[in-house]
Design a protein around this motif. Structure first.
Motif, PDB file in Angstrom:
ATOM      1  N   ALA A   1       9.580   0.980   0.464  1.00 28.78           N
ATOM      2  CA  ALA A   1       8.628   2.091   0.345  1.00 28.78           C
ATOM      3  C   ALA A   1       8.988   3.215   1.295  1.00 28.78           C
ATOM      4  O   ALA A   1       8.939   4.404   0.926  1.00 28.78           O
ATOM      5  CB  ALA A   1       7.211   1.594   0.600  1.00 28.78           C
ATOM      6  N   VAL A   2       9.366   2.876   2.522  1.00 28.06           N
ATOM      7  CA  VAL A   2       9.754   3.899   3.508  1.00 28.06           C
ATOM      8  C   VAL A   2      10.995   4.647   3.029  1.00 28.06           C
ATOM      9  O   VAL A   2      11.066   5.880   3.131  1.00 28.06           O
ATOM     10  CB  VAL A   2       9.977   3.250   4.901  1.00 28.06           C
TER      11      VAL A   2
ATOM     12  N   VAL B   1       6.651  -8.861   2.670  1.00 30.29           N
ATOM     13  CA  VAL B   1       5.898  -7.652   3.059  1.00 30.29           C
ATOM     14  C   VAL B   1       6.817  -6.686   3.785  1.00 30.29           C
ATOM     15  O   VAL B   1       6.801  -5.473   3.529  1.00 30.29           O
ATOM     16  CB  VAL B   1       4.665  -8.025   3.916  1.00 30.29           C
ATOM     17  N   ARG B   2       7.647  -7.215   4.673  1.00 26.52           N
ATOM     18  CA  ARG B   2       8.590  -6.372   5.410  1.00 26.52           C
ATOM     19  C   ARG B   2       9.568  -5.693   4.447  1.00 26.52           C
ATOM     20  O   ARG B   2       9.818  -4.492   4.554  1.00 26.52           O
ATOM     21  CB  ARG B   2       9.348  -7.213   6.441  1.00 26.52           C
TER      22      ARG B   2
ATOM     23  N   THR C   1       7.832  -2.989   2.446  1.00 28.36           N
ATOM     24  CA  THR C   1       7.563  -1.841   3.312  1.00 28.36           C
ATOM     25  C   THR C   1       8.826  -1.016   3.536  1.00 28.36           C
ATOM     26  O   THR C   1       8.789   0.220   3.465  1.00 28.36           O
ATOM     27  CB  THR C   1       6.979  -2.320   4.659  1.00 28.36           C
TER      28      THR C   1
END
Length: 173
Positions: free
Chosen positions: A163-164, A156-157, A160
């Motif tokens: 995506a950032v 998940v990290r 994320t």
């Protein structure tokens, strides 16, 4: 009092009334084969531990046989189904792995191994459900007490962060 079953050329076999009732319950779908056989939770757990040890030693086919037997005996056992899914995943039998993880989650919707592993497989297929499964795995194991919870959190990290970075790239003139 038991019943005696006889057939031509065979030895008589005594079936106790309790066995008959368990067999009828199995036939009606009210009992598992493990219950008919009288397998205890402790016995199933011991067999599952052997399966985990075999898988950890790389003896995946033997682990598969044990977990398939546990699932056949008790298809309601979410842990055995998740473990079988893990073995299938390691063997490259990905669709079967997803099916076992889904069956485990049908019985236990917060099973961290089934959530994390199915999530990873769905992500590989490009399916959004994968991120949902991973997020749910993190939610049920927020402190990373299980290896599956830690892996889900790391995935998940990483997702994320990617995506950032993509958002930053899109925002630059």
């Amino acid at each position: 009092m038991g019943r005696v079953i006889k057939h031509e050329g065979a030895v008589a076999m005594r079936v106790e009334q309790g066995e008959v009732q368990r067999l009828r319950a199995f036939a009606r779908g009210e009992a598992t084969w493990a219950e008919v056989e009288g397998m205890t939770f402790e016995e199933a757990k011991a067999i599952a531990q052997v399966g985990c040890d075999l898988a950890a030693a790389g003896r995946l086919e033997e682990a598969r046989i044990l977990f398939e037997g546990l699932v056949a005996g008790n298809p309601r056992d979410a842990g055995a189904r998740a473990a079988l899914g893990t073995v299938y995943q390691k063997l490259g039998r990905l669709e079967e792995a997803i099916a076992e993880y889904s069956a485990a989650l049908a019985r236990d919707p917060v099973h961290p191994v089934a959530l994390a592993n199915r999530g990873e497989l769905y992500l590989r297929k490009g399916e959004r459900q994968g991120f949902t499964d991973l997020a749910n795995a993190v939610e049920v194991d927020p402190h990373g007490e299980t290896a599956a919870g830690r892996r889900a959190k790391a995935l998940v990290r990483a997702i994320t962060l990617v995506a950032v970075e993509k958002l930053k790239e899109g925002a630059q003139p």
